[in-house]
Design a protein around this motif. Structure first.
Motif, PDB file in Angstrom:
ATOM      1  N   ILE A  81      86.113  91.570  13.929  1.00 36.95           N
ATOM      2  CA  ILE A  81      84.503  91.048  14.337  1.00 36.95           C
ATOM      3  C   ILE A  81      83.714  90.769  15.721  1.00 36.95           C
ATOM      4  CG2 ILE A  81      82.451  90.783  12.936  1.00 36.95           C
ATOM      5  CD1 ILE A  81      83.888  90.858  10.237  1.00 36.95           C
ATOM      6  N   GLY A  82      84.417  89.913  15.580  1.00 34.58           N
ATOM      7  CA  GLY A  82      83.951  88.972  16.768  1.00 34.58           C
ATOM      8  C   GLY A  82      83.919  89.696  18.442  1.00 34.58           C
ATOM      9  N   VAL A  83      85.593  90.750  18.198  1.00 33.31           N
ATOM     10  CA  VAL A  83      85.012  91.169  19.507  1.00 33.31           C
ATOM     11  C   VAL A  83      84.560  92.538  19.247  1.00 33.31           C
ATOM     12  CG1 VAL A  83      87.393  93.038  20.523  1.00 33.31           C
ATOM     13  CG2 VAL A  83      87.945  90.725  20.064  1.00 33.31           C
ATOM     14  N   GLY A 107      77.846  81.349  26.123  1.00 30.63           N
ATOM     15  CA  GLY A 107      76.396  82.471  26.067  1.00 30.63           C
ATOM     16  C   GLY A 107      76.870  82.900  25.031  1.00 30.63           C
ATOM     17  N   ALA A 108      77.193  83.650  24.917  1.00 37.73           N
ATOM     18  CA  ALA A 108      76.540  84.824  23.828  1.00 37.73           C
ATOM     19  C   ALA A 108      77.552  84.594  23.215  1.00 37.73           C
ATOM     20  CB  ALA A 108      77.038  86.364  24.727  1.00 37.73           C
ATOM     21  N   MET A 109      78.384  83.759  23.297  1.00 40.69           N
ATOM     22  CA  MET A 109      79.464  83.520  22.158  1.00 40.69           C
ATOM     23  C   MET A 109      78.654  82.502  20.942  1.00 40.69           C
ATOM     24  SD  MET A 109      82.832  81.208  21.691  1.00 40.69           S
ATOM     25  CE  MET A 109      82.405  80.154  22.479  1.00 40.69           C
ATOM     26  N   SER A 118      85.124  86.905  19.872  1.00 44.62           N
ATOM     27  CA  SER A 118      84.077  86.718  21.192  1.00 44.62           C
ATOM     28  C   SER A 118      84.735  86.225  22.071  1.00 44.62           C
ATOM     29  CB  SER A 118      82.793  86.263  20.736  1.00 44.62           C
ATOM     30  OG  SER A 118      81.554  85.964  21.582  1.00 44.62           O
ATOM     31  N   PHE A 119      85.006  84.773  22.028  1.00 42.09           N
ATOM     32  CA  PHE A 119      85.793  83.958  23.190  1.00 42.09           C
ATOM     33  C   PHE A 119      86.916  85.018  24.254  1.00 42.09           C
ATOM     34  CE2 PHE A 119      88.344  80.967  25.136  1.00 42.09           C
ATOM     35  CZ  PHE A 119      87.765  80.081  26.065  1.00 42.09           C
ATOM     36  N   MET A 120      87.468  85.455  23.103  1.00 35.00           N
ATOM     37  CA  MET A 120      89.186  86.443  24.049  1.00 35.00           C
ATOM     38  C   MET A 120      88.316  87.400  24.756  1.00 35.00           C
ATOM     39  SD  MET A 120      91.174  86.112  20.332  1.00 35.00           S
ATOM     40  CE  MET A 120      92.327  87.046  21.011  1.00 35.00           C
TER      41      MET A 120
END
Length: 219
Positions: A16-18, A49-51, A168-170
């Motif tokens: 989901i994060g990706v 910032g987005a993460m 998201s970080f990945m």
């Protein structure tokens, strides 16, 4: 009290994060521009910032804060206009600003770090949390997660939030690394062109947000 989360939540949250981070949008445009102009750490600062923005939204959604979702829906018009104006302001500034060639040279000498570009973190955080579509989308995702993975406790919910932030970080780590490896191929003329294209796209995204709201209000 449950202390061990449902382990299926972790891969689901990462995916989901990706998926939340990957679609092309204003934040992606800004992060890509920063990575091209400033290198790996510039892209990572924007991506962090987005993460953090995604993580905050996911936290509210995971805790079932219905009042937050209702408030966002109720004030969606104002949030959308503020977000659109911010995008246009960032876009104009990026369009007219010369590329930071000094930053390119200093990074080649190995003296830059995340701290040098930390101001980009609140910028992309603000752009993320003022995007009502992204906010309500994450709330909707949490509403649909229960159909294939059980999220019953606070431990499960917080694990989901951490996994989404991890995904998201990945994404931003991989994207920043890839662009950082290729950016040496960009000449100063290419950097000027990149700034103008990115600035124009940010203005377009902002105008679309405002235009959609005005259309809905007058139609």
């Amino acid at each position: 009290m449950q202390l061990i989360p449902n382990l299926l939540i972790i891969p689901v949250g990462i995916v989901i994060g990706v998926l939340v981070a990957a679609p092309v949008g204003p934040v992606n445009v800004l992060c890509i521009q920063r990575a091209i102009e400033r290198g790996f750490w510039g892209g990572m600062a924007a991506g962090i910032g987005a993460m953090l923005g995604d993580g905050l939204i996911a936290l509210f959604a995971s805790l079932g804060v219905g009042a937050i979702s209702g408030a966002i829906e109720y004030h969606r018009q104002s949030i959308q206009i503020v977000g659109g104006l911010a995008l246009i302001a960032f876009g104009i500034k990026l369009y007219v600003s010369p590329p930071g060639l000094a930053a390119v040279r200093t990074e080649a000498e190995g003296v830059t770090s995340l701290r040098d570009y930390a101001w980009d973190i609140p910028k992309t955080f603000f752009l993320t949390i003022t995007n009502p579509g992204a906010v309500l989308g994450l709330f909707a995702i949490f509403g649909g997660i229960s159909s294939f993975v059980e999220v019953h406790s606070y431990v499960d919910a917080l694990t989901m939030v951490a996994s989404i932030m991890g995904g998201s970080f990945m994404w931003w780590l991989g994207l920043s690394h890839l662009i950082g490896r290729l950016r040496h191929k960009f000449s100063p003329a290419h950097l000027v062109y990149t700034n103008r294209v990115a600035g124009f796209l940010l203005c377009v995204f902002g105008a679309l947000l405002i235009g959609e709201e005005l259309w809905n209000r007058w139609s």
